[in-house]
Design a protein around this motif. Structure first.
Motif, PDB file in Angstrom:
ATOM      1  N   THR A  26      47.942   9.770  70.629  1.00 13.19           N
ATOM      2  CA  THR A  26      49.007  10.265  71.506  1.00 13.19           C
ATOM      3  C   THR A  26      48.479  11.332  72.461  1.00 13.19           C
ATOM      4  OG1 THR A  26      49.817  11.888  69.887  1.00 13.19           O
ATOM      5  CG2 THR A  26      50.881   9.711  69.907  1.00 13.19           C
ATOM      6  N   THR A  29      46.184   9.531  75.190  1.00 13.45           N
ATOM      7  CA  THR A  29      46.927   8.701  76.139  1.00 13.45           C
ATOM      8  C   THR A  29      48.076   9.450  76.807  1.00 13.45           C
ATOM      9  OG1 THR A  29      48.432   7.909  74.418  1.00 13.45           O
ATOM     10  CG2 THR A  29      46.418   6.599  74.826  1.00 13.45           C
ATOM     11  N   MET A  31      50.848   9.704  75.492  1.00 16.92           N
ATOM     12  CA  MET A  31      52.065   9.004  75.095  1.00 16.92           C
ATOM     13  C   MET A  31      52.605   9.646  73.822  1.00 16.92           C
ATOM     14  SD  MET A  31      51.524   5.057  76.196  1.00 16.92           S
ATOM     15  CE  MET A  31      49.839   4.717  75.809  1.00 16.92           C
ATOM     16  N   ARG A  32      53.884   9.444  73.566  1.00 16.15           N
ATOM     17  CA  ARG A  32      54.533  10.151  72.458  1.00 16.15           C
ATOM     18  C   ARG A  32      54.817   9.296  71.231  1.00 16.15           C
ATOM     19  NH1 ARG A  32      59.318  12.365  75.869  1.00 16.15           N
ATOM     20  NH2 ARG A  32      58.848  10.440  76.986  1.00 16.15           N
ATOM     21  N   PHE A 102      60.382   1.219  77.623  1.00 15.39           N
ATOM     22  CA  PHE A 102      59.113   1.923  77.809  1.00 15.39           C
ATOM     23  C   PHE A 102      58.461   1.528  79.124  1.00 15.39           C
ATOM     24  CE2 PHE A 102      57.963  -1.756  75.107  1.00 15.39           C
ATOM     25  CZ  PHE A 102      56.902  -2.306  75.814  1.00 15.39           C
ATOM     26  N   SER A 104      54.954   2.859  79.730  1.00 18.14           N
ATOM     27  CA  SER A 104      53.523   2.777  79.435  1.00 18.14           C
ATOM     28  C   SER A 104      53.321   2.248  78.021  1.00 18.14           C
ATOM     29  CB  SER A 104      52.850   4.134  79.612  1.00 18.14           C
ATOM     30  OG  SER A 104      53.508   5.130  78.870  1.00 18.14           O
ATOM     31  N   TYR A 105      52.249   1.462  77.873  1.00 14.54           N
ATOM     32  CA  TYR A 105      51.986   0.804  76.592  1.00 14.54           C
ATOM     33  C   TYR A 105      50.508   0.450  76.534  1.00 14.54           C
ATOM     34  CZ  TYR A 105      52.047  -2.934  73.075  1.00 14.54           C
ATOM     35  OH  TYR A 105      51.800  -3.727  71.982  1.00 14.54           O
ATOM     36  N   LEU A 124      52.976   3.946  73.045  1.00 13.57           N
ATOM     37  CA  LEU A 124      53.889   3.702  74.157  1.00 13.57           C
ATOM     38  C   LEU A 124      54.629   4.971  74.526  1.00 13.57           C
ATOM     39  CD1 LEU A 124      57.038   3.497  72.978  1.00 13.57           C
ATOM     40  CD2 LEU A 124      56.223   1.294  72.197  1.00 13.57           C
ATOM     41  N   ASP A 125      55.231   4.932  75.703  1.00 15.06           N
ATOM     42  CA  ASP A 125      56.046   6.057  76.159  1.00 15.06           C
ATOM     43  C   ASP A 125      57.055   5.548  77.183  1.00 15.06           C
ATOM     44  OD1 ASP A 125      56.879   8.682  77.469  1.00 15.06           O
ATOM     45  OD2 ASP A 125      55.410   9.392  76.015  1.00 15.06           O
ATOM     46  N   ARG A 129      51.984   6.337  82.324  1.00 14.22           N
ATOM     47  CA  ARG A 129      50.785   7.109  81.979  1.00 14.22           C
ATOM     48  C   ARG A 129      49.555   6.416  82.533  1.00 14.22           C
ATOM     49  NH1 ARG A 129      53.303  11.649  80.918  1.00 14.22           N
ATOM     50  NH2 ARG A 129      54.448  11.674  78.967  1.00 14.22           N
TER      51      ARG A 129
END
Length: 158
Positions: A26, A29, A31-32, A102, A104-105, A124-125, A129
């Protein structure tokens, strides 16, 4: 958790760095949400989860494999990288990013030495991103090899 054996759960738990790998994924990237999954012909199973996004997927949760992007990865055995789904020429009309909300992945396969795909390391987020860079892909590939090697060794000792 019918698709995840007790041995697989134990092996994943034994990877002391599992939670650190997900946390690092996380951070790397930005991402959360990050997860390690197992895939079967019919299901995607969450093995380990780091969820700062409150995405709602927990360890042991199962999804039909067709309801995931990971199914494409399982068939092609190549990473899937989406930086901005709503602007992506391939994924802007794909129903899954829209349905799950989402933008971004990223997903990379976790593969055993014999070539069998165990599952994925994915993140993912809801925000776009920047993901397409060699350093990110190299580090995530190292993570998947570490997970795959550990699980493969455990599988061979059972």
């Amino acid at each position: 958790m019918k698709n995840l054996t007790a041995e697989e759960r134990a092996a994943i738990a034994e990877i002391e760095v599992t939670s650190n790998i997900l946390r690092l994924t996380t951070r790397l990237t930005r991402m959360r949400f990050a997860a390690i999954s197992k895939m079967t012909d019919t299901h995607w199973v969450a093995c380990a989860v780091h969820d700062e996004l409150q995405f709602g997927v927990n360890v042991g949760d199962e999804l039909l494999i067709e309801a995931t992007l990971c199914n494409q990865l399982r068939l092609a055995r190549k990473p899937i990288v989406i930086e901005h789904a709503s602007l992506d020429p391939v994924f802007s009309e794909h129903p899954l990013p829209k349905h799950h909300g989402f933008e971004s992945y990223i997903s990379l396969p976790i593969v055993f030495a014999d070539g069998t795909v165990f599952g994925t390391l994915c993140a993912l987020d809801t925000l776009p991103r920047k993901l397409e860079n060699p350093e990110t892909m190299e580090l995530l590939s190292i993570f998947t090899r570490l997970i795959g090697t550990t699980l493969d060794l455990q599988r061979k000792t059972v």
